[in-house]
Each structure stands twice: as structure tokens, then as C-alpha cells.
Design a protein around this motif. Structure first.
Motif, PDB file in Angstrom:
ATOM      1  N   THR A  33       0.814  -1.221   0.000  1.00 50.98           N
ATOM      2  CA  THR A  33       0.000   0.000   0.000  1.00 50.98           C
ATOM      3  C   THR A  33       0.847   1.269   0.000  1.00 50.98           C
ATOM      4  OG1 THR A  33      -0.161  -0.048   2.398  1.00 50.98           O
ATOM      5  CG2 THR A  33      -1.937  -1.126   1.135  1.00 50.98           C
ATOM      6  N   THR A  34       2.163   1.115  -0.156  1.00 50.98           N
ATOM      7  CA  THR A  34       3.048   2.274  -0.213  1.00 50.98           C
ATOM      8  C   THR A  34       2.835   3.005  -1.536  1.00 50.98           C
ATOM      9  OG1 THR A  34       4.687   1.065   1.074  1.00 50.98           O
ATOM     10  CG2 THR A  34       5.451   3.027  -0.087  1.00 50.98           C
ATOM     11  N   PRO A  35       2.594   4.323  -1.485  1.00 52.57           N
ATOM     12  CA  PRO A  35       2.397   5.077  -2.729  1.00 52.57           C
ATOM     13  C   PRO A  35       3.635   4.998  -3.616  1.00 52.57           C
ATOM     14  CG  PRO A  35       1.819   6.418  -0.822  1.00 52.57           C
ATOM     15  CD  PRO A  35       2.464   5.161  -0.304  1.00 52.57           C
ATOM     16  N   ASN A  36       3.427   4.868  -4.894  1.00 52.29           N
ATOM     17  CA  ASN A  36       4.506   4.834  -5.864  1.00 52.29           C
ATOM     18  C   ASN A  36       4.770   6.265  -6.321  1.00 52.29           C
ATOM     19  OD1 ASN A  36       6.140   4.630  -8.112  1.00 52.29           O
ATOM     20  ND2 ASN A  36       5.014   2.942  -9.027  1.00 52.29           N
ATOM     21  N   PRO A  37       5.944   6.837  -5.986  1.00 47.49           N
ATOM     22  CA  PRO A  37       6.201   8.227  -6.360  1.00 47.49           C
ATOM     23  C   PRO A  37       6.296   8.435  -7.864  1.00 47.49           C
ATOM     24  CG  PRO A  37       8.167   7.241  -5.412  1.00 47.49           C
ATOM     25  CD  PRO A  37       7.055   6.236  -5.255  1.00 47.49           C
ATOM     26  N   ALA A  38       6.483   7.362  -8.634  1.00 47.13           N
ATOM     27  CA  ALA A  38       6.562   7.487 -10.079  1.00 47.13           C
ATOM     28  C   ALA A  38       5.184   7.473 -10.738  1.00 47.13           C
ATOM     29  CB  ALA A  38       7.414   6.358 -10.656  1.00 47.13           C
ATOM     30  N   ARG A  39       4.156   7.103 -10.012  1.00 51.02           N
ATOM     31  CA  ARG A  39       2.808   7.041 -10.572  1.00 51.02           C
ATOM     32  C   ARG A  39       2.125   8.388 -10.390  1.00 51.02           C
ATOM     33  NH1 ARG A  39      -0.593   2.131  -9.068  1.00 51.02           N
ATOM     34  NH2 ARG A  39       0.224   1.405 -11.039  1.00 51.02           N
ATOM     35  N   PRO A  40       1.696   9.009 -11.490  1.00 54.32           N
ATOM     36  CA  PRO A  40       1.042  10.308 -11.357  1.00 54.32           C
ATOM     37  C   PRO A  40      -0.338  10.183 -10.716  1.00 54.32           C
ATOM     38  CG  PRO A  40       1.000   9.578 -13.637  1.00 54.32           C
ATOM     39  CD  PRO A  40       1.820   8.577 -12.873  1.00 54.32           C
ATOM     40  N   ALA A  41      -0.726  11.226 -10.007  1.00 51.79           N
ATOM     41  CA  ALA A  41      -2.053  11.262  -9.387  1.00 51.79           C
ATOM     42  C   ALA A  41      -3.109  11.658 -10.411  1.00 51.79           C
ATOM     43  CB  ALA A  41      -2.057  12.245  -8.220  1.00 51.79           C
ATOM     44  N   ALA A  42      -2.729  12.412 -11.433  1.00 51.64           N
ATOM     45  CA  ALA A  42      -3.664  12.867 -12.457  1.00 51.64           C
ATOM     46  C   ALA A  42      -2.877  13.300 -13.688  1.00 51.64           C
ATOM     47  CB  ALA A  42      -4.503  14.027 -11.936  1.00 51.64           C
ATOM     48  N   VAL A  43      -3.565  13.400 -14.800  1.00 53.43           N
ATOM     49  CA  VAL A  43      -2.968  13.892 -16.040  1.00 53.43           C
ATOM     50  C   VAL A  43      -3.746  15.130 -16.453  1.00 53.43           C
ATOM     51  CG1 VAL A  43      -2.547  13.381 -18.472  1.00 53.43           C
ATOM     52  CG2 VAL A  43      -2.283  11.583 -16.769  1.00 53.43           C
ATOM     53  N   GLN A  44      -3.029  16.186 -16.827  1.00 48.46           N
ATOM     54  CA  GLN A  44      -3.688  17.415 -17.274  1.00 48.46           C
ATOM     55  C   GLN A  44      -3.074  17.839 -18.605  1.00 48.46           C
ATOM     56  OE1 GLN A  44      -2.698  21.153 -15.426  1.00 48.46           O
ATOM     57  NE2 GLN A  44      -4.806  21.863 -15.587  1.00 48.46           N
ATOM     58  N   PRO A  45      -3.848  17.716 -19.696  1.00 48.09           N
ATOM     59  CA  PRO A  45      -3.338  18.261 -20.952  1.00 48.09           C
ATOM     60  C   PRO A  45      -3.265  19.781 -20.853  1.00 48.09           C
ATOM     61  CG  PRO A  45      -5.545  17.343 -21.245  1.00 48.09           C
ATOM     62  CD  PRO A  45      -5.144  17.096 -19.829  1.00 48.09           C
ATOM     63  N   VAL A  46      -2.237  20.354 -21.484  1.00 50.44           N
ATOM     64  CA  VAL A  46      -2.054  21.802 -21.478  1.00 50.44           C
ATOM     65  C   VAL A  46      -1.837  22.251 -22.921  1.00 50.44           C
ATOM     66  CG1 VAL A  46      -0.612  23.717 -20.683  1.00 50.44           C
ATOM     67  CG2 VAL A  46      -1.061  21.773 -19.166  1.00 50.44           C
ATOM     68  N   ILE A  47      -2.616  23.228 -23.354  1.00 49.92           N
ATOM     69  CA  ILE A  47      -2.505  23.790 -24.694  1.00 49.92           C
ATOM     70  C   ILE A  47      -1.782  25.132 -24.587  1.00 49.92           C
ATOM     71  CG2 ILE A  47      -3.767  24.700 -26.668  1.00 49.92           C
ATOM     72  CD1 ILE A  47      -6.097  22.872 -25.892  1.00 49.92           C
ATOM     73  N   ILE A  48      -0.844  25.367 -25.489  1.00 52.21           N
ATOM     74  CA  ILE A  48      -0.144  26.654 -25.563  1.00 52.21           C
ATOM     75  C   ILE A  48      -0.745  27.428 -26.718  1.00 52.21           C
ATOM     76  CG2 ILE A  48       2.087  27.782 -25.855  1.00 52.21           C
ATOM     77  CD1 ILE A  48       3.335  25.098 -24.845  1.00 52.21           C
ATOM     78  N   THR A  49      -1.122  28.676 -26.470  1.00 51.48           N
ATOM     79  CA  THR A  49      -1.839  29.462 -27.471  1.00 51.48           C
ATOM     80  C   THR A  49      -1.417  30.924 -27.443  1.00 51.48           C
ATOM     81  OG1 THR A  49      -4.050  30.138 -28.233  1.00 51.48           O
ATOM     82  CG2 THR A  49      -3.751  29.901 -25.867  1.00 51.48           C
ATOM     83  N   PRO A  50      -1.496  31.606 -28.600  1.00 52.66           N
ATOM     84  CA  PRO A  50      -1.256  33.042 -28.597  1.00 52.66           C
ATOM     85  C   PRO A  50      -2.489  33.831 -28.135  1.00 52.66           C
ATOM     86  CG  PRO A  50      -1.640  32.300 -30.832  1.00 52.66           C
ATOM     87  CD  PRO A  50      -1.613  31.071 -29.958  1.00 52.66           C
ATOM     88  N   ASP A  51      -3.648  33.180 -28.055  1.00 51.78           N
ATOM     89  CA  ASP A  51      -4.883  33.872 -27.684  1.00 51.78           C
ATOM     90  C   ASP A  51      -5.628  33.071 -26.614  1.00 51.78           C
ATOM     91  OD1 ASP A  51      -7.274  35.276 -27.488  1.00 51.78           O
ATOM     92  OD2 ASP A  51      -7.427  35.614 -29.653  1.00 51.78           O
ATOM     93  N   LEU A  52      -5.184  33.205 -25.380  1.00 52.71           N
ATOM     94  CA  LEU A  52      -5.745  32.446 -24.271  1.00 52.71           C
ATOM     95  C   LEU A  52      -7.229  32.717 -24.084  1.00 52.71           C
ATOM     96  CD1 LEU A  52      -4.009  31.661 -20.979  1.00 52.71           C
ATOM     97  CD2 LEU A  52      -6.356  32.449 -20.941  1.00 52.71           C
ATOM     98  N   ALA A  53      -7.639  33.953 -24.178  1.00 48.36           N
ATOM     99  CA  ALA A  53      -9.051  34.289 -23.973  1.00 48.36           C
ATOM    100  C   ALA A  53      -9.939  33.620 -25.018  1.00 48.36           C
ATOM    101  CB  ALA A  53      -9.245  35.802 -24.000  1.00 48.36           C
ATOM    102  N   ARG A  54      -9.476  33.565 -26.267  1.00 48.71           N
ATOM    103  CA  ARG A  54     -10.258  32.934 -27.330  1.00 48.71           C
ATOM    104  C   ARG A  54     -10.457  31.447 -27.052  1.00 48.71           C
ATOM    105  NH1 ARG A  54      -7.456  32.606 -32.940  1.00 48.71           N
ATOM    106  NH2 ARG A  54      -6.259  31.148 -31.711  1.00 48.71           N
ATOM    107  N   LEU A  55      -9.373  30.733 -26.679  1.00 48.46           N
ATOM    108  CA  LEU A  55      -9.504  29.303 -26.404  1.00 48.46           C
ATOM    109  C   LEU A  55     -10.324  29.048 -25.147  1.00 48.46           C
ATOM    110  CD1 LEU A  55      -6.284  27.277 -27.222  1.00 48.46           C
ATOM    111  CD2 LEU A  55      -8.397  27.509 -28.495  1.00 48.46           C
ATOM    112  N   GLN A  56     -10.138  29.862 -24.124  1.00 45.19           N
ATOM    113  CA  GLN A  56     -10.932  29.710 -22.915  1.00 45.19           C
ATOM    114  C   GLN A  56     -12.413  29.882 -23.248  1.00 45.19           C
ATOM    115  OE1 GLN A  56      -9.777  32.182 -19.610  1.00 45.19           O
ATOM    116  NE2 GLN A  56     -11.315  31.304 -18.266  1.00 45.19           N
ATOM    117  N   GLY A  57     -12.742  30.864 -24.061  1.00 48.96           N
ATOM    118  CA  GLY A  57     -14.124  31.078 -24.466  1.00 48.96           C
ATOM    119  C   GLY A  57     -14.677  29.926 -25.286  1.00 48.96           C
TER     120      GLY A  57
END
Length: 132
Positions: free
Chosen positions: A3-27
């Protein structure tokens, strides 16, 4: 059982998009999928990053005015939704592109391919019952 947590195992995955227009993509993602801002960095002044909550998942968007949105990508972001066909009607008014009609796949999903306003490949999927 270990039951020891594995430090190499991620708790979650979050895709991240890089954009020149953050407000447009957020909208776009707010209008299409009901994305809600969960985090903004920094809290005041010009924004660098927003974390969006979409259902049980998260999507990050980073502002970078120098990024080329026309560059080919090998990443596909897929969202499980309740009604693919209904959402397809909203893609183009929000600045995205519909790649074609939704199709029922033999593995039990209805799938539509779209692109967000930056040209990122996105799948909209919904479960469908398979006929035997």
C-alpha cells in the motif's frame, strides 16, 4: 498487498494547450463544453495560465504570443460528452472547425472530429449501445 504510494505514478494527467490567444480558447471550451476557470496565474495582471475544469477533468491553457498555431500536432484531446451531434452545431459559431459528421464506431462510441480555434485536434465522443 503493498500500500506504499509509488512516487513514479502520477495522481492525475492534465493536458495543457499553448496558445497566442488564451481568452479565445478559454471562451471556446467554456462555450462548447461548459469549462469553468478553476485557476488563474497570476491572479492579477496579464494572465499566463488558466486551469479549466471540464466535468471530472482539467485542461490547462498557457499564453505564449510567439507560438505557431499552424504547426502540425500529434496530440489529440478527447472529451466524453452526452450529445456529440448537439455540440457539433456549436463548434463553428465558437470559432472551431467541424472535420465531418459524427459516426458510430464499432467499439461503442459516437465520435466527431473537430479542431479548436488554434487548429488543435479534438474528438467529441459519446457512448452508444452496440447492436449484436
Amino acid at each position: 498487498m503493498n500500500t506504499t504510494p509509488n512516487p513514479a505514478r502520477p495522481a492525475a494527467v492534465q493536458p495543457v494547450i499553448i496558445t497566442p490567444d488564451l481568452a479565445r480558447l478559454q471562451g471556446f471550451y467554456a462555450g462548447l463544453l461548459g469549462a469553468e476557470q478553476a485557476l488563474r496565474v497570476p491572479e492579477e495582471g496579464p494572465v499566463f495560465f488558466v486551469g479549466l475544469r471540464i466535468g471530472n477533468g482539467e485542461l490547462g491553457i498557457v499564453a505564449d504570443s510567439g507560438v505557431d498555431t499552424g504547426a502540425p500536432t500529434r496530440v489529440l484531446i478527447s472529451f466524453s460528452v452526452t450529445d456529440v451531434d448537439h455540440l457539433l452545431e456549436r463548434v463553428e459559431p465558437l470559432g472551431g472547425t467541424v472535420q465531418g459528421p459524427a459516426n458510430d464506431m464499432p467499439w461503442g462510441q459516437r465520435v466527431a472530429h473537430i479542431k479548436d480555434p488554434d487548429g488543435n485536434a479534438v474528438n467529441l465522443t459519446q457512448p452508444v449501445s452496440r447492436s449484436i
